[in-house]
Design a protein around this motif. Sequence first.
Motif, short mmCIF file in Angstrom:
data_model
loop_
_atom_site.label_atom_id
_atom_site.label_comp_id
_atom_site.label_asym_id
_atom_site.label_seq_id
_atom_site.Cartn_x
_atom_site.Cartn_y
_atom_site.Cartn_z
N THR A 13 -29.16 -16.68 51.14
CA THR A 13 -28.03 -17.35 51.78
C THR A 13 -27.02 -16.34 52.31
OG1 THR A 13 -26.80 -17.50 49.70
CG2 THR A 13 -28.31 -19.31 50.23
N ARG A 15 -23.90 -16.48 51.89
CA ARG A 15 -22.95 -16.20 50.81
C ARG A 15 -23.46 -15.05 49.93
NH1 ARG A 15 -23.34 -20.70 48.61
NH2 ARG A 15 -21.73 -21.75 49.82
N THR A 19 -21.87 -11.29 49.54
CA THR A 19 -21.53 -10.77 48.21
C THR A 19 -22.26 -9.47 47.93
OG1 THR A 19 -21.19 -13.05 47.43
CG2 THR A 19 -21.49 -11.34 45.77
N TRP A 190 -18.03 -13.31 45.59
CA TRP A 190 -18.81 -14.56 45.63
C TRP A 190 -17.87 -15.76 45.83
CZ3 TRP A 190 -23.83 -16.18 45.58
CH2 TRP A 190 -24.06 -17.53 45.28
N ARG A 194 -17.75 -17.97 49.15
CA ARG A 194 -18.01 -19.40 49.03
C ARG A 194 -16.91 -20.22 49.68
NH1 ARG A 194 -18.78 -22.71 43.31
NH2 ARG A 194 -19.19 -24.77 44.26
N ARG A 198 -17.42 -22.46 53.10
CA ARG A 198 -17.48 -23.89 52.81
C ARG A 198 -17.41 -24.73 54.08
NH1 ARG A 198 -13.89 -24.09 49.24
NH2 ARG A 198 -15.26 -24.08 47.43
N ASP A 201 -20.81 -24.94 55.47
CA ASP A 201 -21.64 -25.87 54.70
C ASP A 201 -21.31 -27.32 55.06
OD1 ASP A 201 -22.88 -23.79 53.42
OD2 ASP A 201 -21.51 -23.80 51.70
#
Length: 532
Positions: A13, A15, A19, A190, A194, A198, A201
């Motif tokens: 991913t 994300r 990270t 992380w 995220r 978001r 997503d």
Amino acid sequence: MNASGRPARYGPTLRLRLTAVATALLATGLILSGALVYLTLDRTLSLEVDRALADRARVVIASITVNASPDGLSIQLPDVDAIAAGGAVVQVTGFDGTIVRSASLGRVTLEVSRGAQAAAQRGQVFFETVTVEQVQLRVHAAPLVWRGDTLGVLLVARPLGPTELVLGGLQIVLIGVGGIVLIVCAILAWVVARGALRPIDDLAREAGSIGADQDFNRRLSDHVSESAAEVGRLATTFNAMLDRLQDSFAAVQRANSRLEAMLQSQRRFVADASHELRTPLTTIRGNAHLMARGAGVTEEDTREMVTQISSEADRMSRLVTDLLTLARADAGLPIVRQPVMLRPLLESVGFQARTLAAGRLTVSVVPYTGDGDLMVEGDPDALRQLVLALADNAIKYTPDGGSVSLALRSVTHGTPRGSADRSMPPIQRPDQRQAPPTVTAQISVIDTGVGIGSDDLPHVFERFYRADRARHTTGSGLGLAIARWIADAHEGTLAVESSLNAGSMFTVSLPATVVAGVVDNDDDVTSDDRTD
């Protein structure tokens, strides 16, 4: 699913990638900074040890006593152990092999390396690291000079254990603290990634929902569109794409509706055409069989059968002609234009319409009261077919005793067709003449027939369309479609006003020119038509 229909395989991913990149960069920074701190401290401690050894060496040299005797020179180090305090050890090695050392060395003897001996002979100091009985020592070698002569080498050494202990502790601290910082920063990266991703997503989830439901009326929610600038632009672009998809989907739906309507019209046409062709073919075949048999057929019967065969053949010919006309319209073939006078054309069509009416109703041509005549640029045969189709349609659906009238009038517009703003007078230059007013010729066919229902009115100009109440009459439902095409080909319009049991009025509007006097059209319009 990918384009081949197999489940899509996604990599790590975004994300996780962000990270990992942030953690790798931080780890690289921590390693480089830790190495820099470690090497700097190591260098600093080494220089400090060397400086301390050099200071002690100077103290030792200053306190050395050299005694001369018949046996030679003797070197004495007063209170050597005091001088060697602080963990340092001292040893003097003369060139004659004499060794004087501090008690802390015990029985251990420090070897004078070739480098140290050579440096002493040159009058220079020398530093080196040696291992004696598994103990690392930092050794400072200095020449022992007495009255200008170099008597030997002074060795001052110090264990490196304390320095290595400090560096080892620093290494543990750097690794421990660096690991903790790395873990904490990875967790923070992380969490930040995220939060930052978001909206993407949410965008992917809402886009997937829209695609799954095929609801192109939906749009991405405001909290997605109003996210970070990049995501907001992506959401705006996606919504714009949905707008285009919605327009395309609506266009496809309209096209499907038109196609369905056309297929329905074609199905109706096949049924009507089959009926229209079956009747004349049946009549022609039956009469032909009777004539071929010959028995019991009188001369009068033969004439009647020939008349019926000719009449039915004419019906088939008209149907084929209508189909060929529509095929020409579909092919987009241009019409041949020439000046056509509308008043004699209308009178010719009125005469032919009276013949079609056969006395069962009244057909009249309203006299044109305008100045001169109205002329259009067009195909005289096509224009006559247009007006005759409207007249024939009116006669078919007007009961006995009714009336059909044909009228011609002109409508003059104050502003030439095509001007940008009709509310303001055009600006005229001094070298320009005033353009003549635009004239529209309107031919109206009015009947007192059964009229057209409101449900059927929008479809009367469609091909193959016939209202249910009109199916008992002859015809294929092509006449009005052909009339609309002819009007469009002459840059005109064809409109209808009608209601049930109140008659109908079809109006053709064509761009025209007013001419003085009356100029007859071709002979096939003015004279030969009256013999049809």
